[in-house]
Scaffold this motif. Sequence first.
Motif, PDB file in Angstrom:
ATOM      1  N   SER A  63       0.870  -1.322   0.152  1.00 50.31           N
ATOM      2  CA  SER A  63       0.095   0.021  -0.153  1.00 50.31           C
ATOM      3  C   SER A  63       1.054   1.236   0.024  1.00 50.31           C
ATOM      4  N   LYS A 122      -2.418   9.443  -6.294  1.00 49.93           N
ATOM      5  CA  LYS A 122      -2.386   8.103  -6.973  1.00 49.93           C
ATOM      6  C   LYS A 122      -2.974   7.733  -8.094  1.00 49.93           C
ATOM      7  N   SER A 123      -3.425   8.507  -8.671  1.00 49.39           N
ATOM      8  CA  SER A 123      -4.126   8.251 -10.415  1.00 49.39           C
ATOM      9  C   SER A 123      -2.981   8.533 -11.172  1.00 49.39           C
ATOM     10  N   ILE A 125       0.251   7.246 -10.535  1.00 54.27           N
ATOM     11  CA  ILE A 125       1.040   6.079 -10.205  1.00 54.27           C
ATOM     12  C   ILE A 125       0.166   5.025 -10.964  1.00 54.27           C
ATOM     13  N   THR A 126      -1.109   5.004 -10.845  1.00 53.27           N
ATOM     14  CA  THR A 126      -1.844   3.895 -11.486  1.00 53.27           C
ATOM     15  C   THR A 126      -2.172   3.955 -12.951  1.00 53.27           C
ATOM     16  N   LYS A 127      -1.980   5.093 -13.403  1.00 53.82           N
ATOM     17  CA  LYS A 127      -2.243   5.614 -14.888  1.00 53.82           C
ATOM     18  C   LYS A 127      -3.624   5.635 -15.087  1.00 53.82           C
ATOM     19  N   ASP A 128      -4.462   5.897 -14.298  1.00 51.57           N
ATOM     20  CA  ASP A 128      -6.050   5.965 -14.355  1.00 51.57           C
ATOM     21  C   ASP A 128      -6.444   7.332 -14.990  1.00 51.57           C
TER      22      ASP A 128
END
Length: 187
Positions: A63, A122-123, A125-128
Amino acid sequence: YLLGYDRELKVTLAMASEEFHPGSLIRDSAINSRLGEAWNGLHFKLGAKMAAEELRQFLEHDSIPRISVSLDSLGVKLPIYAEIADLSAEVRLGRDTASLIGMTGTFGSSQINLAGRMINYKSLITKDTGTFVQLDYAVSSDFLYASDLFTINQTFLFPENVQLEHVENLTLSGTLELPASSLETEG
């Protein structure tokens, strides 16, 4: 757990160098053209801490941990830019928000204060690509010289008649909301 410890993790790094050559250290000369080949009088103290539970969650569940990073009294004379002195800051990284808590410092003769946060980092990092990132910022200065901010390699970037201009009691603040996809870099 890490080294058998089940307690708060603290790391401190201090550095002082009369002459520092970052391009040689990282074996990449591109930094020399951006920040100069030899930095003089570099000194700083950097600290980081993470609670035991955050470390445990990070190691067991991969996490994003809540972590606090502090920079204390950074100073350096760069050959390309104004001297940086007494730069201090604290960054808090949470599960969703990264916050810059009270960065203060002097650039040449200009004192600057900066605070801000990035919500939903965080988006990145997650490539959302369907999400947004919000950037909140606040900049202030009692006295800010144009020559301190806009002189690079001893060349002032604007017309000479602007070079001695200054701003007193500056306060800027705002919010930007951008699609996460617009902040991503290729590669």
